[in-house]
Each structure stands twice: as structure tokens, then as C-alpha cells.
Design a protein around this motif. Structure first.
Motif, short mmCIF file in Angstrom:
data_model
loop_
_atom_site.label_atom_id
_atom_site.label_comp_id
_atom_site.label_asym_id
_atom_site.label_seq_id
_atom_site.Cartn_x
_atom_site.Cartn_y
_atom_site.Cartn_z
N LEU A 256 5.37 -11.21 2.67
CA LEU A 256 4.84 -10.70 1.85
C LEU A 256 4.34 -9.08 1.45
O LEU A 256 3.41 -8.93 2.38
N TYR A 257 4.00 -8.09 0.77
CA TYR A 257 3.69 -6.90 0.56
C TYR A 257 3.11 -6.64 -0.98
O TYR A 257 3.07 -7.47 -2.05
N GLN B 164 1.67 -13.03 -5.08
CA GLN B 164 2.99 -13.53 -5.13
C GLN B 164 3.43 -14.32 -5.19
O GLN B 164 2.73 -14.94 -4.34
N LYS B 165 4.37 -14.57 -4.49
CA LYS B 165 5.56 -15.64 -5.27
C LYS B 165 5.91 -16.29 -3.55
O LYS B 165 5.99 -15.24 -2.90
N LEU B 166 5.46 -17.36 -2.98
CA LEU B 166 6.41 -17.59 -1.40
C LEU B 166 8.16 -18.32 -2.74
O LEU B 166 8.26 -17.93 -3.51
N THR B 167 8.45 -18.58 -1.09
CA THR B 167 9.41 -20.01 -1.96
C THR B 167 9.52 -21.33 -2.36
O THR B 167 8.59 -21.74 -2.28
N SER B 168 10.45 -20.95 -3.38
CA SER B 168 10.13 -22.04 -3.97
C SER B 168 11.39 -23.45 -2.90
O SER B 168 11.83 -22.65 -3.03
N GLY C 259 -3.65 6.36 -6.45
CA GLY C 259 -5.36 6.18 -6.21
C GLY C 259 -6.10 5.46 -6.80
O GLY C 259 -7.13 4.31 -6.71
N MET C 260 -6.02 4.66 -8.13
CA MET C 260 -5.99 3.80 -8.76
C MET C 260 -5.54 2.40 -8.49
O MET C 260 -4.78 1.45 -8.08
N PRO C 261 -6.44 1.66 -8.31
CA PRO C 261 -6.54 -0.34 -7.86
C PRO C 261 -5.73 -0.56 -8.19
O PRO C 261 -4.46 -0.35 -10.04
N GLN C 262 -4.86 -1.52 -8.14
CA GLN C 262 -3.58 -2.53 -8.08
C GLN C 262 -4.46 -3.90 -8.77
O GLN C 262 -5.22 -4.09 -7.34
N GLY C 263 -4.01 -4.42 -9.50
CA GLY C 263 -4.01 -5.59 -9.63
C GLY C 263 -5.54 -6.12 -10.46
O GLY C 263 -5.51 -4.83 -11.21
N ALA C 264 -5.96 -7.18 -10.16
CA ALA C 264 -6.95 -7.26 -12.47
C ALA C 264 -8.51 -7.37 -10.81
O ALA C 264 -8.61 -8.27 -9.70
N GLY C 265 -9.42 -7.43 -11.82
CA GLY C 265 -10.96 -6.60 -11.53
C GLY C 265 -10.72 -5.52 -11.13
O GLY C 265 -10.71 -4.75 -11.62
N ILE C 266 -12.58 -6.04 -11.38
CA ILE C 266 -13.29 -4.73 -11.32
C ILE C 266 -14.37 -4.29 -10.10
O ILE C 266 -13.91 -3.46 -9.55
N ASN C 267 -15.42 -5.31 -9.45
CA ASN C 267 -15.59 -5.46 -8.83
C ASN C 267 -15.21 -6.01 -7.35
O ASN C 267 -15.66 -5.46 -6.05
N ASP D 89 6.68 -24.14 -6.98
CA ASP D 89 6.35 -22.74 -6.83
C ASP D 89 5.89 -22.75 -5.87
O ASP D 89 4.10 -23.26 -6.17
N PHE D 90 5.42 -22.14 -4.82
CA PHE D 90 4.52 -21.95 -3.70
C PHE D 90 4.24 -20.06 -3.99
O PHE D 90 4.81 -19.44 -3.79
#
Length: 181
Positions: A119-120, A142-146, A128-136, A84-85
Motif C-alpha cells: 500500500l502507498y 487504505q483497503k487491503l484484499t477482501s 505541501g498541504m497535508p492529505q487525510g483527516a486531522g489537524i495535529n 473487508d480488511f
């Protein structure tokens, strides 16, 4: 041979003269020892190295320029298998867009072939809330082609952004993870 069998018989005689509670304690200790040995064997098998590549790099300069292509080299595989990439991205809180379009081109060697992915990465949720993990910073993957890779097969992964803006500010790192299934 006689010494070991006589030692075992002596031990059994001692155990048989023990009170019942102590004999149960010996059984429990034996069961715990066997369980620990089995668990350690399972852990050794589970500790098998599955990650072939896990590397992040930073775009140069004051942001990620549209002419900057990040190159990730995948060394020759040690084992044949399905891999998996995945691409990861770390963004600063001042990133100005709700998403990032990324192009990735994977060139395999021995035998040669090419795979292209677009990928997007969503960076902001509705409201307006951030997506993903983290504070600062925000981090997303995202997965690429396996791909099925053979022993000795290597690859190069070229990654670049395909946004209209020439330079994307606050792109801190872009990374590649190649992991055997």
C-alpha cells in the motif's frame, strides 16, 4: 374472553362518541406507535455487529524501525462471510515524506493461506498541504484484499514499512479494521 371483547367494545363505543378531531388523533397516535415499533425492529436488525477487529497499535521507540513488524491477531470468525480488511495510519505533523509504502502479509488459518499487499499512503498533496483527516495529526485508511472467511477461521496480519530510511519518525499509530460486508 368475554372481558377482553367487552372491553374492546366499550373502548370502540367511547371512540365513536368522541368528536371527529379526537378520533383522528387516536388514528395518528396508533400510526405513530406502529411506525415506532417498525423503526425499532429495523434498528435492531441494523445494529448487527459487523466489525470483527478494529485495533490500533503504536510502533515502539522514537519512530517506526524497518525491523519492527506490527502483528494484528484476528480471532476466529463467528460467521461465514465476506470480510473487508483495511489498514489505518496516524502520522504526526512532523512526518518528513509525501507518502509511506507499507507491506501487509495476511496469514489465514483453518485452512492455511497467505495474501500479500503493498500500500502507498499519500501524506502530502501537491503544494505541501497535508492529505487525510486531522489537524495535529493525519489519519488515513487504505483497503487491503477482501477475503471470504469461514466460521472459526482466524488470521494474523503482519505490517511493516518498506521505505529506505531505517526509522520513520512521527508514525504514531497503525491500525487494522476487519469488517463483514
Amino acid at each position: 374472553m368475554k372481558e377482553s371483547s367487552s372491553t374492546a367494545i366499550t373502548w370502540l363505543n367511547k371512540v365513536s362518541r368522541m368528536p371527529l378531531g379526537l378520533r383522528r388523533g387516536c388514528r395518528v397516535a396508533c400510526c405513530v406507535t406502529v411506525a415506532l415499533v417498525v423503526l425499532s425492529l429495523v434498528a435492531c436488525k441494523g445494529g448487527e455487529k459487523r466489525i470483527a477487529v478494529h485495533h490500533y497499535m503504536s510502533p515502539t521507540g522514537m519512530g517506526w524501525s524497518i525491523t519492527d513488524t506490527l502483528l494484528f491477531t484476528v480471532p476466529p470468525m463467528r460467521e461465514t462471510g465476506n470480510y473487508d480488511f483495511s489498514l489505518g495510519m496516524r502520522l504526526g505533523v512532523s512526518f518528513p515524506y509525501a507518502g509511506v509504502w507499507i507491506a501487509a502479509q495476511t496469514q489465514l488459518h483453518n485452512p492455511d493461506s497467505t495474501a500479500c499487499d503493498t500500500l502507498y499512503f499519500v501524506t502530502m498533496r501537491k503544494g505541501g498541504m497535508p492529505q487525510g483527516a486531522g489537524i495535529n495529526l493525519q489519519q488515513d485508511e487504505q483497503k487491503l484484499t477482501s477475503m471470504h472467511l469461514r466460521e472459526g477461521q482466524s488470521a494474523e496480519v503482519y505490517v511493516y514499512h518498506i521505505m529506505r530510511r531505517e526509522v520513520l519518525p512521527a508514525v504514531l499509530d497503525v491500525g487494522l479494521l476487519v469488517e463483514r460486508r
